[in-house]
Design an enzyme around this catalytic site. Structure first.
Site, PDB file in Angstrom:
ATOM      1  N   HIS A   1     -64.779   3.183  43.369  1.00 11.86           N
ATOM      2  CA  HIS A   1     -64.583   3.955  42.148  1.00 11.86           C
ATOM      3  C   HIS A   1     -65.736   4.925  41.916  1.00 11.86           C
ATOM      4  O   HIS A   1     -65.599   5.862  41.139  1.00 11.86           O
ATOM      5  CB  HIS A   1     -64.442   3.023  40.949  1.00 11.86           C
ATOM      6  CG  HIS A   1     -63.101   2.382  40.858  1.00 11.86           C
ATOM      7  ND1 HIS A   1     -62.676   1.406  41.739  1.00 11.86           N
ATOM      8  CD2 HIS A   1     -62.088   2.594  40.002  1.00 11.86           C
ATOM      9  CE1 HIS A   1     -61.450   1.047  41.414  1.00 11.86           C
ATOM     10  NE2 HIS A   1     -61.065   1.749  40.370  1.00 11.86           N
ATOM     11  N   SER A   2     -66.836   4.701  42.572  1.00 13.54           N
ATOM     12  CA  SER A   2     -68.027   5.525  42.413  1.00 13.54           C
ATOM     13  C   SER A   2     -68.407   6.166  43.743  1.00 13.54           C
ATOM     14  O   SER A   2     -68.572   5.455  44.747  1.00 13.54           O
ATOM     15  CB  SER A   2     -69.188   4.655  41.914  1.00 13.54           C
ATOM     16  OG  SER A   2     -70.424   5.310  42.077  1.00 13.54           O
TER      17      SER A   2
END
Length: 130
Positions: free
Chosen positions: A9-10
């Site tokens: 997600h990052s």
């Protein structure tokens, strides 16, 4: 050579895991698909699709993902790629960091897809305390 894709997600997490993995296996094809196209937190099936296609050398691709919705995005990405390639793309049921490092090292030794995937899976059992 089995390619490796790290999905998070990052983008910072994905790039950091890649950096550590490449410390152990310097010139191996490791690709990331971290964050959204606009730099936000999340996952983007198109970015994952592109990373899978880039990682494909003909011997398969092992994908590692951080959270549940990343797993769903990997599934969507697999639906968007050529069906022949999709058959050789395997999502590892493994912890992101340990699995990615273990899979990258195994793949860098020229191991086949099944062995690279198993090595990633085996990282689930890594004891961290005595």
């Amino acid at each position: 050579m089995v390619g490796i894709v790290i999905v998070s997600h990052s983008s910072k997490i994905a790039e950091g895991v890649k950096e550590v993995a490449l410390q152990m296996a310097k010139n191996h094809p490791v690709y990331t698909a971290g964050g959204t196209a606009d730099g936000g937190i999340g996952t983007d099936p198109v970015r994952i699709q592109e990373a899978i296609e880039a990682a494909n050398t003909g011997d398969g691709v092992v994908v590692l993902a951080d959270l549940g919705s990343a797993v769903m995005s990997v599934g969507l990405a697999k639906e968007m790629i050529d069906p022949a390639l999709a058959k050789s793309v395997k999502l590892a049921n493994a912890p992101l960091v340990e699995g990615a490092i273990a899979a990258t090292v195994e793949a860098s030794m020229g191991s086949p897809l099944a062995k690279v995937l198993q090595t990633a899976h085996d990282a689930r059992n890594m004891d961290k305390v005595e």
